[in-house]
Design an enzyme around this catalytic site. Sequence first.
Site, short mmCIF file in Angstrom:
data_model
loop_
_atom_site.label_atom_id
_atom_site.label_comp_id
_atom_site.label_asym_id
_atom_site.label_seq_id
_atom_site.Cartn_x
_atom_site.Cartn_y
_atom_site.Cartn_z
CG ASN A 156 -0.41 -0.19 2.52
OD1 ASN A 156 0.65 -0.79 2.67
ND2 ASN A 156 -1.06 0.33 3.54
CE1 TYR A 161 -3.97 11.64 5.85
CE2 TYR A 161 -5.96 11.14 7.10
CZ TYR A 161 -4.64 11.56 7.06
OH TYR A 161 -4.00 11.90 8.22
CB CYS A 209 -10.83 -2.66 1.00
SG CYS A 209 -10.30 -1.98 -0.58
CB CYS A 266 -8.85 -4.60 -3.12
SG CYS A 266 -7.68 -3.24 -2.92
CB CYS A 282 -5.33 -1.27 -1.61
SG CYS A 282 -6.59 -0.61 -0.50
CD GLU A 295 -1.53 4.73 4.54
OE1 GLU A 295 -1.04 5.59 5.31
OE2 GLU A 295 -2.22 3.76 4.94
CG ASN A 296 -1.09 11.50 -1.61
OD1 ASN A 296 -1.53 12.58 -1.27
ND2 ASN A 296 -0.19 11.36 -2.56
CB ALA A 297 -0.23 14.34 2.51
CD GLU A 321 -5.37 -5.98 -1.26
OE1 GLU A 321 -4.91 -4.82 -1.16
OE2 GLU A 321 -5.97 -6.54 -0.34
N1 THU Z 1 -5.17 -1.66 2.72
C1 THU Z 1 -4.61 -2.43 1.74
O1 THU Z 1 -3.56 -2.09 1.20
N2 THU Z 1 -5.24 -3.57 1.40
C2 THU Z 1 -6.35 -4.05 2.01
O2 THU Z 1 -6.83 -5.08 1.59
C3 THU Z 1 -6.95 -3.33 3.12
C4 THU Z 1 -6.41 -1.97 3.38
C5 THU Z 1 -4.47 -0.43 3.12
C6 THU Z 1 -5.12 0.86 2.71
C7 THU Z 1 -4.53 1.82 3.70
O3 THU Z 1 -3.26 2.26 3.24
C8 THU Z 1 -4.32 0.98 4.94
O4 THU Z 1 -4.36 -0.37 4.52
C9 THU Z 1 -5.36 1.20 6.01
O5 THU Z 1 -6.64 1.11 5.51
#
Ligand code: THU
Length: 148
Positions: free
Chosen positions: A48, A54, A92, A95, A59, A50-52, A61
């Site tokens: 995963n 949000y 999630c 995904c 993810c 992330e970014n400032a 996947e």
């Molecule tokens: N996240 C994933 O990368 N995959 C998942 O299947 C569930 C959530 C990440 C997204 C975010 O960066 C962090 O987990 C918290 O939600």
Amino acid sequence: MKKIDDITLSAMIEAAAGARANSYSPYSGFAVGAALLADDGMIYAGCNVENAAYPLGFCAEANAIGTMVMAGGHQIKAVVVAGPNADICTPCGGCRQQLREFVGPEDMPVIICDVDGNLLLETSLSEMLPNSFGPDTVNAVKDAGESL
Ligand code: THU
């Protein structure tokens, strides 16, 4: 649904753990790694990012899918997700739909392991996303020229 052999599964778990180690998740502190077995026999991994701002985060996947497509893979045969602790980290909703796009006519295993690589859950995409909407649903209308 075809079962994944133990050697391939071990390689996928290792790839997911390696990807997780590179996670960029300063906002959630929730590092995830994913590994896909593709139709070309290769394993593609992602973490995963992330970014400032949000909602712009990706993810694990989704990034693994991007890596697979970029390398020429067309179909996903199995997925391993590695979460950051001992809890089950399932893909999630978004995904699940992204994975659905690249699943062949057969269902595929989705395997969840913990931070130490222990298996926590073996399920399948159709169990996680029943009655799914996919490319065939759209193409049936497109191919029949029925749109509008
Ligand atoms: N996240 C994933 O990368 N995959 C998942 O299947 C569930 C959530 C990440 C997204 C975010 O960066 C962090 O987990 C918290 O939600």
